[in-house]
Write an enzyme that holds these catalytic residues in place. Structure first.
Site, PDB file in Angstrom:
ATOM      1  N   TYR A  37       1.005  -1.260   0.064  1.00 11.70           N
ATOM      2  CA  TYR A  37       0.057  -0.002  -0.132  1.00 11.70           C
ATOM      3  C   TYR A  37       0.925   1.264  -0.091  1.00 11.70           C
ATOM      4  O   TYR A  37       0.201   2.352  -0.025  1.00 11.70           O
ATOM      5  CB  TYR A  37      -0.907  -0.091   1.449  1.00 11.70           C
ATOM      6  CG  TYR A  37      -1.795  -1.097   1.365  1.00 11.70           C
ATOM      7  CD1 TYR A  37      -1.906  -2.165   0.357  1.00 11.70           C
ATOM      8  CD2 TYR A  37      -2.700  -1.457   2.584  1.00 11.70           C
ATOM      9  CE1 TYR A  37      -2.928  -3.181   0.436  1.00 11.70           C
ATOM     10  CE2 TYR A  37      -3.518  -2.362   2.432  1.00 11.70           C
ATOM     11  CZ  TYR A  37      -3.631  -3.432   1.642  1.00 11.70           C
ATOM     12  OH  TYR A  37      -4.557  -4.378   1.866  1.00 11.70           O
ATOM     13  N   HIS A  95       1.008 -11.687   2.054  1.00  7.99           N
ATOM     14  CA  HIS A  95      -0.029 -10.916   1.456  1.00  7.99           C
ATOM     15  C   HIS A  95      -0.929 -11.752   0.155  1.00  7.99           C
ATOM     16  O   HIS A  95      -2.074 -11.703   0.022  1.00  7.99           O
ATOM     17  CB  HIS A  95       0.408  -9.585   0.764  1.00  7.99           C
ATOM     18  CG  HIS A  95      -0.563  -8.644   0.412  1.00  7.99           C
ATOM     19  ND1 HIS A  95      -0.277  -7.212   0.505  1.00  7.99           N
ATOM     20  CD2 HIS A  95      -1.553  -8.678   0.349  1.00  7.99           C
ATOM     21  CE1 HIS A  95      -1.382  -6.671   0.175  1.00  7.99           C
ATOM     22  NE2 HIS A  95      -2.323  -7.438   0.006  1.00  7.99           N
TER      23      HIS A  95
HETATM   24  N1  LIG Z   1      -5.298  -8.716   1.854  1.00  3.37           N
HETATM   25  C1  LIG Z   1      -5.771  -8.249   0.772  1.00  3.37           C
HETATM   26  O1  LIG Z   1      -5.388  -8.825  -0.422  1.00  3.37           O
HETATM   27  C2  LIG Z   1      -6.735  -7.107   0.554  1.00  3.37           C
HETATM   28  C3  LIG Z   1      -7.408  -6.682  -0.319  1.00  3.37           C
HETATM   29  C4  LIG Z   1      -8.326  -5.483  -0.517  1.00  3.37           C
HETATM   30  C5  LIG Z   1      -8.196  -4.982   0.853  1.00  3.37           C
HETATM   31  N2  LIG Z   1      -7.685  -4.968   1.982  1.00  3.37           N
HETATM   32  C6  LIG Z   1      -7.837  -4.569   3.153  1.00  3.37           C
HETATM   33  O2  LIG Z   1      -9.341  -4.353   3.734  1.00  3.37           O
HETATM   34  C7  LIG Z   1      -9.513  -3.075   3.675  1.00  3.37           C
HETATM   35  C8  LIG Z   1     -11.159  -2.534   3.240  1.00  3.37           C
HETATM   36  O3  LIG Z   1     -11.235  -3.209   2.053  1.00  3.37           O
HETATM   37  P1  LIG Z   1     -11.290  -2.248   0.779  1.00  3.37           P
HETATM   38  O4  LIG Z   1     -10.830  -1.034   1.146  1.00  3.37           O
HETATM   39  O5  LIG Z   1     -10.951  -2.751  -0.679  1.00  3.37           O
HETATM   40  O6  LIG Z   1     -13.126  -2.039   0.502  1.00  3.37           O
HETATM   41  P2  LIG Z   1     -14.057  -1.914   1.320  1.00  3.37           P
HETATM   42  O7  LIG Z   1     -13.915  -1.438   2.831  1.00  3.37           O
HETATM   43  O8  LIG Z   1     -15.343  -2.777   1.267  1.00  3.37           O
HETATM   44  O9  LIG Z   1     -14.861  -0.324   0.492  1.00  3.37           O
HETATM   45  C9  LIG Z   1     -13.969   0.762   0.469  1.00  3.37           C
HETATM   46  C10 LIG Z   1     -14.988   1.730  -0.338  1.00  3.37           C
HETATM   47  O10 LIG Z   1     -16.130   2.131   0.045  1.00  3.37           O
HETATM   48  C11 LIG Z   1     -16.389   3.483   0.155  1.00  3.37           C
HETATM   49  N3  LIG Z   1     -16.945   3.580   1.471  1.00  3.37           N
HETATM   50  C12 LIG Z   1     -16.568   3.111   2.739  1.00  3.37           C
HETATM   51  N4  LIG Z   1     -17.431   3.623   3.879  1.00  3.37           N
HETATM   52  C13 LIG Z   1     -18.638   3.924   3.119  1.00  3.37           C
HETATM   53  C14 LIG Z   1     -20.082   4.476   3.507  1.00  3.37           C
HETATM   54  N5  LIG Z   1     -20.402   4.414   4.983  1.00  3.37           N
HETATM   55  N6  LIG Z   1     -20.860   4.768   2.778  1.00  3.37           N
HETATM   56  C15 LIG Z   1     -20.453   5.082   1.476  1.00  3.37           C
HETATM   57  N7  LIG Z   1     -19.272   4.564   0.770  1.00  3.37           N
HETATM   58  C16 LIG Z   1     -18.263   4.106   1.627  1.00  3.37           C
HETATM   59  C17 LIG Z   1     -15.024   3.886   0.176  1.00  3.37           C
HETATM   60  O11 LIG Z   1     -15.072   5.360  -0.285  1.00  3.37           O
HETATM   61  P3  LIG Z   1     -14.595   6.598   0.492  1.00  3.37           P
HETATM   62  O12 LIG Z   1     -13.168   6.258   0.877  1.00  3.37           O
HETATM   63  O13 LIG Z   1     -14.746   7.711  -0.329  1.00  3.37           O
HETATM   64  O14 LIG Z   1     -15.308   6.731   1.629  1.00  3.37           O
HETATM   65  C18 LIG Z   1     -14.423   3.087  -0.751  1.00  3.37           C
HETATM   66  O15 LIG Z   1     -14.774   3.240  -2.038  1.00  3.37           O
HETATM   67  C19 LIG Z   1      -8.518  -2.522   2.862  1.00  3.37           C
HETATM   68  O16 LIG Z   1      -8.489  -0.913   2.878  1.00  3.37           O
HETATM   69  C20 LIG Z   1      -7.257  -3.245   3.132  1.00  3.37           C
HETATM   70  O17 LIG Z   1      -6.967  -2.806   4.469  1.00  3.37           O
HETATM   71  C21 LIG Z   1      -6.787  -6.249   1.922  1.00  3.37           C
END
Ligand SMILES: NC(=O)c1ccc[n+]([C@@H]2O[C@H](COP(=O)([O-])OP(=O)(O)OC[C@H]3O[C@@H](n4cnc5c(N)ncnc54)[C@H](OP(=O)(O)O)[C@@H]3O)[C@@H](O)[C@H]2O)c1
Length: 269
Positions: A37, A95
């Site tokens: 990241y 990862h």
């Molecule tokens: N291990 C892996 O391979 C892997 C892969 C992906 C993710 N991850 C981890 O998991 C975390 C979460 O997953 P993710 O970031 O991919 O997806 P997520 O948390 O499911 O969704 C994030 C998206 O939702 C929006 N959002 C967040 N809260 C909201 C709300 N209350 N209302 C409307 N929109 C909202 C965000 O936009 P805004 O920022 O504009 O609010 C962003 O576009 C990551 O940040 C990372 O730490 C790990």
């Protein structure tokens, strides 16, 4: 391990320090970052300047596959800790299930033995790769962090994880906004009954089953919204309706697909 954390995937490094500061200020205490990241440095700075005692925080990072072998992975763990400005992580994950992941895992086992991390685990490991790695390790992974949300409920992997008493952690807990998550008619209708939003219903569905979630948002208002999931209980009837939303149990990505593997292993940062 807390049930709720703050995730930093695709948070611009320029914004990451402010985001972590905001997340800590509204009460998040678990932070999920990764070497990939490119924001560990900013996480470390925000955490160090927050004044929050280290033992109240739960810091997760992940080792990428670009360090060659075990020795390279071990050096990268030292670098991560330096960037995070801490003597130890709470959880370090492999990862991706690509590259020399056995080498990375051995480096994690050593870091664990040396007290450089309080737990070790995996991310995106499924099926035979998960079983094989578990079979050939001394320290069993405490966690497998997988794409988990109402559309990908990971029922099959839950059984595999239960066999070794490892924990499922949900990445993409709001489906990264796919399938109109935030305006989804079922999530919205259930939310209306409890005075909650679609995101709160989707996150509650997971934590109510004991699955820790790490929602990402760059907005402090949405960070706060995503935290308010511990003051209501979804009825069994609503849980059953939500169980019915499972579209692709094992997530939207196929880690056995050569095209997907090529895409991931060629990522540089
Ligand atoms: N291990 C892996 O391979 C892997 C892969 C992906 C993710 N991850 C981890 O998991 C975390 C979460 O997953 P993710 O970031 O991919 O997806 P997520 O948390 O499911 O969704 C994030 C998206 O939702 C929006 N959002 C967040 N809260 C909201 C709300 N209350 N209302 C409307 N929109 C909202 C965000 O936009 P805004 O920022 O504009 O609010 C962003 O576009 C990551 O940040 C990372 O730490 C790990």
């Amino acid at each position: 391990m807390p049930m709720l954390g703050y995730g930093l995937f695709k948070v611009d490094p320029k914004e990451s320090e402010r985001c972590v500061r905001d997340a800590l200020s509204v009460g998040y205490r678990m932070i999920d970052t990764a070497q990939f990241y490119a924001n560990e440095e900013q996480v470390g700075k925000a955490v160090a300047e927050s004044g929050i005692p280290r033992e109240e925080l739960f810091i997760i990072t992940k080792v990428w596959m670009n360090h060659g072998d075990e020795k390279g992975a071990a050096a990268s763990i030292e670098e991560s800790l330096r960037r995070l400005k801490t003597d130890y992580a709470d959880l370090i994950l492999v990862h991706q299930p690509y590259g020399d992941y056995y080498g990375i895992y051995r480096a994690l086992e050593k870091a664990y033995a040396q007290g450089k991390t309080r737990a070790i685990g995996l991310s995106n490991f499924y099926d035979a790769r998960f079983a094989d790695l578990v079979y050939h390790t001394d320290v069993k992974p405490a966690v497998d962090q997988l794409e988990t949300n109402v559309f990908s409920q990971q029922n099959a992997m839950r059984e595999q994880l239960a066999e070794i008493d490892a924990r499922l952690m949900a990445w993409g807990p709001m489906g990264q906004g796919k399938y109109d998550f935030f305006t989804h008619p079922v999530l919205t209708a259930i939310g209306e009954k409890y005075g909650k939003t679609a995101s709160q219903v989707g996150l509650r569905f997971l934590v109510q089953q004991g699955i820790p979630v790490i929602p990402k948002s760059t907005s402090i208002t949405r960070m706060e919204e995503n935290m308010k999931i511990f003051d209501f209980i979804l009825s069994e009837a609503d849980m059953e309706i939500l169980r019915g939303l499972n579209i692709h149990d094992k997530g939207s990505r196929d880690y056995n697909d050569p095209a997907y593997a090529k895409k991931i292993v060629s990522q540089v940062f």
